[in-house]
Design a protein around this motif. Sequence first.
Motif, mmCIF file in Angstrom:
data_model
loop_
_atom_site.group_PDB
_atom_site.id
_atom_site.type_symbol
_atom_site.label_atom_id
_atom_site.label_comp_id
_atom_site.label_asym_id
_atom_site.label_seq_id
_atom_site.Cartn_x
_atom_site.Cartn_y
_atom_site.Cartn_z
ATOM 1 N N ARG A 26 0.838 -1.199 0.000
ATOM 2 C CA ARG A 26 0.000 0.000 0.000
ATOM 3 C C ARG A 26 0.870 1.245 0.000
ATOM 4 N N ASP A 85 -7.960 -3.449 -6.657
ATOM 5 C CA ASP A 85 -7.271 -2.652 -5.639
ATOM 6 C C ASP A 85 -6.841 -1.330 -6.285
ATOM 7 N N ARG A 114 -13.322 -2.474 -0.231
ATOM 8 C CA ARG A 114 -11.892 -2.666 0.074
ATOM 9 C C ARG A 114 -11.222 -1.335 0.390
ATOM 10 N N LEU A 115 -11.492 -0.331 -0.421
ATOM 11 C CA LEU A 115 -10.880 0.974 -0.158
ATOM 12 C C LEU A 115 -11.496 1.611 1.088
ATOM 13 N N TRP A 172 -9.988 0.171 4.214
ATOM 14 C CA TRP A 172 -8.600 0.624 4.340
ATOM 15 C C TRP A 172 -8.535 2.078 4.811
ATOM 16 N N GLU A 199 -9.333 2.097 8.456
ATOM 17 C CA GLU A 199 -8.228 1.513 9.233
ATOM 18 C C GLU A 199 -7.046 2.464 9.357
ATOM 19 N N GLN A 200 -6.779 3.176 8.271
ATOM 20 C CA GLN A 200 -5.636 4.101 8.262
ATOM 21 C C GLN A 200 -5.937 5.419 8.956
#
Length: 331
Positions: free
Chosen positions: A9, A218, A277-278, A281, A284-285
Amino acid sequence: MNTVAQVLRPAVERSEALALYRDMVLGRTFEDTCAQMYYRGKLFGFVHLYNGQEAVSTGIIKALRPDDYVTSTYRDHVHALSKGVSARSVMAELFGKATGCSKGRGGSMHLFSAEHNFLGGFAFIGEGIPIACGAAFTAKYQGTDRVSASFFGDGTTNNGQFFECLNMAALWKLPILFVVENNLWSIGMYHPRASSVVEIYKKADAFGIPGVRVDGMDVLAVRAVAKEAVERARTGGGPTLIECTTYRFRGHSLADPDELRDPAEKAHWRKQDPLPRLRVWLEEQGLASVEDLKRIEQEVRAEVDDAVQFAEDSPEPPLDELYRFQFAEDD
Ligand SMILES: Cc1ncc(C[n+]2csc(CCOP(=O)(O)OP(=O)(O)O)c2C)c(N)n1
């Protein structure tokens, strides 16, 4: 020379990440709305939706500059949107209205915008590839550093124009990205049943150009691969063949009941949906909160609703202009 991209990533700014998310949500929302409009009888002819493949359009096109060129296929709505063509003018085109980006003369498969260097929308498979090569040749001949990107499917890589264009682009070191959206199916033909070499990116070897395979579900991985290829093209390094592994979540077109593909295969790919998915993420980030993402989704919903209203309210092309715009000087 040929690789399967192992993309960790990459670092991404919050504003950039949210812009990528917004573009994918716009693509998804627009296409779902097209399906509704089609079944309400508002759209005519064949309509091919892009659901599932959004990370490819967003990841590649958002790595380009506005003055770079893009060619697409009949599955072109989302490429046009990513390139900056407004939702209003794409929807109006699908409704056959005079305010559409092709002035209502093109419809779903023939979106076009000179202003955005979006060179079409082609119903015949492979037709966009030589056009993109021509644009890349023009960019080089005129001494600019513009880049060209051509999108097409796995089935199209068995078409002659693919090979002819790779040869010329390699020979003349044209600034071009050949972007294969390998969604495994060409209407009802399974890719491994139709291609002697299943790994499409390896076909780059025959022309001595870089070939790379990337996870096309992705968006950050696609974007990283695209950035490298764009930089190579812009600095005189020539073309790149990029194979994005992806999947379409709907039938080939809205006329296809999608009964051929195995439900287990569909379920497998659904789990890799590029939007969740994005989203996961980003959360989470700590780059986006649930509220941030909800706000984007609401804004996009309003934008697409506005596009439908605009298309509804727009006039039909006048009958006495039936023969106008056949030649450039009519414009
Ligand atoms: C020159 C040409 N031959 C045949 C067709 C009929 N046709 C329409 S879609 C399609 C399959 C293309 O599959 P692929 O390139 O994988 O794109 P996808 O639909 O998966 O995006 C074919 C053969 C066509 N449109 N143009």
